[in-house]
Enzyme design. Sequence first.
Site, PDB file in Angstrom:
ATOM      1  N   LYS A 189      34.142  60.522 -16.691  1.00 13.49           N
ATOM      2  CA  LYS A 189      33.584  59.845 -17.867  1.00 13.49           C
ATOM      3  C   LYS A 189      32.867  58.559 -17.454  1.00 13.49           C
ATOM      4  O   LYS A 189      33.067  58.056 -16.337  1.00 13.49           O
ATOM      5  CB  LYS A 189      34.724  59.543 -18.843  1.00 13.49           C
ATOM      6  CG  LYS A 189      35.846  58.724 -18.235  1.00 13.49           C
ATOM      7  CD  LYS A 189      37.145  58.878 -19.037  1.00 13.49           C
ATOM      8  CE  LYS A 189      38.241  58.010 -18.439  1.00 13.49           C
ATOM      9  NZ  LYS A 189      39.532  58.227 -19.090  1.00 13.49           N
ATOM     10  N   TYR A 233      27.742  25.474 -14.431  1.00 10.32           N
ATOM     11  CA  TYR A 233      27.931  25.141 -15.842  1.00 10.32           C
ATOM     12  C   TYR A 233      29.304  24.518 -16.094  1.00 10.32           C
ATOM     13  O   TYR A 233      30.304  24.941 -15.501  1.00 10.32           O
ATOM     14  CB  TYR A 233      27.810  26.395 -16.703  1.00 10.32           C
ATOM     15  CG  TYR A 233      26.400  26.875 -16.908  1.00 10.32           C
ATOM     16  CD1 TYR A 233      25.444  26.053 -17.500  1.00 10.32           C
ATOM     17  CD2 TYR A 233      26.032  28.161 -16.529  1.00 10.32           C
ATOM     18  CE1 TYR A 233      24.146  26.504 -17.697  1.00 10.32           C
ATOM     19  CE2 TYR A 233      24.742  28.620 -16.729  1.00 10.32           C
ATOM     20  CZ  TYR A 233      23.805  27.792 -17.309  1.00 10.32           C
ATOM     21  OH  TYR A 233      22.522  28.242 -17.504  1.00 10.32           O
TER      22      TYR A 233
HETATM   23  C1  LIG Z   1      40.473  58.321 -18.154  1.00  6.76           C
HETATM   24  C2  LIG Z   1      41.537  59.318 -18.294  1.00  6.76           C
HETATM   25  C3  LIG Z   1      42.078  59.934 -17.149  1.00  6.76           C
HETATM   26  C4  LIG Z   1      41.810  59.439 -15.759  1.00  6.76           C
HETATM   27  O1  LIG Z   1      42.569  58.254 -15.578  1.00  6.76           O
HETATM   28  P1  LIG Z   1      42.636  57.416 -14.219  1.00  6.76           P
HETATM   29  O2  LIG Z   1      43.648  56.386 -14.508  1.00  6.76           O
HETATM   30  O3  LIG Z   1      41.280  56.847 -13.988  1.00  6.76           O
HETATM   31  O4  LIG Z   1      43.036  58.361 -13.146  1.00  6.76           O
HETATM   32  C5  LIG Z   1      42.964  60.990 -17.345  1.00  6.76           C
HETATM   33  N1  LIG Z   1      43.318  61.379 -18.596  1.00  6.76           N
HETATM   34  C6  LIG Z   1      42.845  60.784 -19.720  1.00  6.76           C
HETATM   35  C7  LIG Z   1      43.293  61.247 -21.048  1.00  6.76           C
HETATM   36  C8  LIG Z   1      41.947  59.727 -19.597  1.00  6.76           C
HETATM   37  O5  LIG Z   1      41.495  59.108 -20.695  1.00  6.76           O
END
Ligand SMILES: *Cc1c(COP(=O)(O)O)cnc(C)c1O
Length: 382
Positions: A52, A264
């Site tokens: 993702k 800043y």
């Molecule tokens: C993002 C996600 C993963 C992967 O998680 P990581 O901690 O990056 O390994 C697996 N399952 C679900 C439901 C997720 O949202």
Amino acid sequence: MTDPISSSLPRTHTPQPGDNGRITIDLGALAGNWKALSARLADGTECGAAVKADCYGLGDAPCMSALWQAGCRTFFVATPQEGARLRALLPEAYVYILNGLYPGDADYYAAHELRPCLGSPDEVAEWRAAGAPGPAALHVDTGISRLGLSAGEAAEVAADGLPGLSLVMSHLACADTPNAPSNAGQLARFREIAALFPGVARSLANSAGIFLGPDFHFDLARPGIALYGGQPSNDAASRLAPVVTLEARILQTHALARGETIGYGAAWTAPVDMRVAMVAAGYADGYLRSAGSSDARPGADAWLAGYRLPALGRVSMDMTAFDISALPEGLAERGAFIELFGPNIGVDEVAAAAGTIGYELLTSLGHRFTRRHVGDPTGITR
Ligand SMILES: *Cc1c(COP(=O)(O)O)cnc(C)c1O
């Protein structure tokens, strides 16, 4: 002084005209990490991949193709549009949509052969009403209370049956903390609910879940961050090979006299006479503002030629100051690249200094740096 990047990667030090910095993504390390996770899984457990958010910010096309070549066949994205992109890149992949079924989109999922992770009774009803047009996962909640059906709701689905059910899944809330008692509780609840669906594949573990041991592996694992070189859990064994190197360019170096402030808010004051490098990476590039320092607290370090360079003062939109006082003369030249994170300064270390996690740093990476995907995507030769 050994330089792990130049020794393992084909790396050119010649910047392109206008180059502001670079993000180097080692596809060999990515593929190698997938194979390492796959090898760690219990016998018979398939290793999928969470891809993702543009493969956690690293570039979906090259990363997905490297994972496919390494042997990965089942992919998890968050949104239907991410799924459609994946489908176009990998026509034969199994593609699950973690966010579930979006209202009115069953035809879109069917057209792109996307498998919703049905996460509420409404989604199940809508998928059924659309004729259950393809395989789908049932997402059950075992304690994280985000998405997923309750045990009672899952029992109703089991009683009514769901055509094309290909996976029962759940997600762990505290997998990054191996001794959290909730892990065993979620595991027990998942076993109970999954037993309502005999013969259907089961999936519980993200990256950190894999390191909780074989009880958590079931039929399919869904690692994300570990593939991309982030450390998923406080179990040190869970850190695999670094994949991303972020390097930014020195715009100028100058002296900072004792008592002068920098940046800043005049938030940081030089305790002694020193030398600083102004580096072209700021929060607009995903170098988080919270990675800066003040008189009250230290910030992140960068790295050049074996030396750690502490960040000085606030991170600006386009630049950050680093302390180069310790560097021998001539190393921190105008135009030189310094490592903000990579093999020498871990992404998790910078994230911790910024009060966040590697996930946020990777998915925030901006678009003003040249991106290069290097390395052998088969992960066999490195
Ligand atoms: C993002 C996600 C993963 C992967 O998680 P990581 O901690 O990056 O390994 C697996 N399952 C679900 C439901 C997720 O949202």
